[in-house]
Design an enzyme around this catalytic site. Sequence first.
Site, mmCIF file in Angstrom:
data_model
loop_
_atom_site.group_PDB
_atom_site.id
_atom_site.type_symbol
_atom_site.label_atom_id
_atom_site.label_comp_id
_atom_site.label_asym_id
_atom_site.label_seq_id
_atom_site.Cartn_x
_atom_site.Cartn_y
_atom_site.Cartn_z
ATOM 1 N N LYS A 257 0.827 -1.211 0.000
ATOM 2 C CA LYS A 257 0.000 0.000 0.000
ATOM 3 C C LYS A 257 0.862 1.262 0.000
ATOM 4 O O LYS A 257 0.364 2.374 -0.064
ATOM 5 C CB LYS A 257 -0.891 0.018 1.253
ATOM 6 C CG LYS A 257 -2.071 -0.918 1.194
ATOM 7 C CD LYS A 257 -2.682 -1.251 2.558
ATOM 8 C CE LYS A 257 -3.082 -0.150 3.440
ATOM 9 N NZ LYS A 257 -3.690 -0.637 4.711
ATOM 10 N N LYS B 130 2.515 2.204 2.577
ATOM 11 C CA LYS B 130 2.252 2.844 3.881
ATOM 12 C C LYS B 130 3.271 2.336 4.910
ATOM 13 O O LYS B 130 3.409 1.144 5.117
ATOM 14 C CB LYS B 130 0.824 2.469 4.308
ATOM 15 C CG LYS B 130 0.337 3.221 5.525
ATOM 16 C CD LYS B 130 -1.183 3.191 5.596
ATOM 17 C CE LYS B 130 -1.648 4.054 6.757
ATOM 18 N NZ LYS B 130 -3.097 4.241 6.760
HETATM 19 N N1 C2G Z 1 -10.364 6.390 10.190
HETATM 20 C C1 C2G Z 1 -11.346 7.269 10.647
HETATM 21 N N2 C2G Z 1 -10.993 8.440 11.207
HETATM 22 C C2 C2G Z 1 -9.680 8.770 11.330
HETATM 23 C C3 C2G Z 1 -8.677 7.887 10.875
HETATM 24 C C4 C2G Z 1 -9.042 6.683 10.303
HETATM 25 O O1 C2G Z 1 -12.562 6.982 10.532
HETATM 26 N N3 C2G Z 1 -9.372 9.961 11.912
HETATM 27 C C5 C2G Z 1 -10.802 5.139 9.574
HETATM 28 C C6 C2G Z 1 -10.347 5.030 8.117
HETATM 29 O O2 C2G Z 1 -11.254 5.735 7.270
HETATM 30 C C7 C2G Z 1 -10.400 3.519 7.904
HETATM 31 C C8 C2G Z 1 -10.045 2.968 9.299
HETATM 32 O O3 C2G Z 1 -10.222 4.040 10.235
HETATM 33 O O4 C2G Z 1 -11.731 3.112 7.571
HETATM 34 C C9 C2G Z 1 -8.611 2.479 9.371
HETATM 35 O O5 C2G Z 1 -7.777 3.566 8.990
HETATM 36 P P1 C2G Z 1 -6.314 3.202 8.395
HETATM 37 O O6 C2G Z 1 -5.637 2.293 9.333
HETATM 38 O O7 C2G Z 1 -5.672 4.474 7.971
HETATM 39 O O8 C2G Z 1 -6.759 2.359 7.108
HETATM 40 P P2 C2G Z 1 -6.008 2.335 5.694
HETATM 41 O O9 C2G Z 1 -4.539 2.295 5.907
HETATM 42 O O10 C2G Z 1 -6.614 3.398 4.875
HETATM 43 O O11 C2G Z 1 -6.377 0.857 5.162
HETATM 44 O O12 C2G Z 1 -7.907 -2.206 1.900
HETATM 45 C C10 C2G Z 1 -8.238 -1.059 2.657
HETATM 46 C C11 C2G Z 1 -7.037 -0.536 3.413
HETATM 47 O O13 C2G Z 1 -6.400 -1.588 4.114
HETATM 48 C C12 C2G Z 1 -7.477 0.585 4.370
#
Ligand code: C2G
Length: 129
Positions: free
Chosen positions: A44, A46
Site C-alpha cells: 500500500k 504505507k
Molecule cells: N479512520 C477514521 N478516522 C480517522 C482515521 C481513520 O474513521 N481519523 C478510519 C479510516 O477511514 C479507515 C479505518 O479508520 O476506515 C482504518 O484507517 P487506516 O488504518 O488508515 O486504514 P487504511 O490504511 O486506509 O487501510 O484495503 C483497505 C485498506 O487496508 C485501508
Amino acid sequence: AKTIITYGTFDMFHIGHLKLLKRLSKLGDKLIVAVSTDEFNSVKGKKVLIPYKHRAEIVRSIKFVDEVIPETRWEQKIEDVEKYNVDIFAIGEDWKGKFDFLKDKCEVVYLERTPNVSTTELKKSLKHL
Ligand code: C2G
C-alpha cells in the site's frame, strides 16, 4: 445475522479508529476487521510503526470486534465477502468509490472519518516532543 467487514492498518490505534469500529458494530450483529499485514502495508506504500501482531491483538481486544483476520492482498475483499457471508462492506470515506465493485455482492458503505486525528498527525506531534 448481519455481518459487517472492514479493512485497515490501525497503526497507533486512536479514537478515530475506535469511533469507526464502534459505528460499524452498530450496523449489524457481527463485525469482522481485516488488519493489514506489515507486508501488505508496503504494497500500500504505507509505513507502519507497530507490527501486525500487536495491531491485530489490540483490535481483537475491542469488545465490539468479533473477529480479526489478516489483510494480505487487495483482491481478498471479493473472496472475503463470499467466505464470511458479508452483508455490508464499510470503510472510511477517504476510500469513497474505491470499492464500489463489491456492490453486486454486498452493501458498500463509506463512513465519515473522525476529524483532527490521524496516525500521520500523531507521528508529527511526537516529533516535537
Ligand atoms: N479512520 C477514521 N478516522 C480517522 C482515521 C481513520 O474513521 N481519523 C478510519 C479510516 O477511514 C479507515 C479505518 O479508520 O476506515 C482504518 O484507517 P487506516 O488504518 O488508515 O486504514 P487504511 O490504511 O486506509 O487501510 O484495503 C483497505 C485498506 O487496508 C485501508
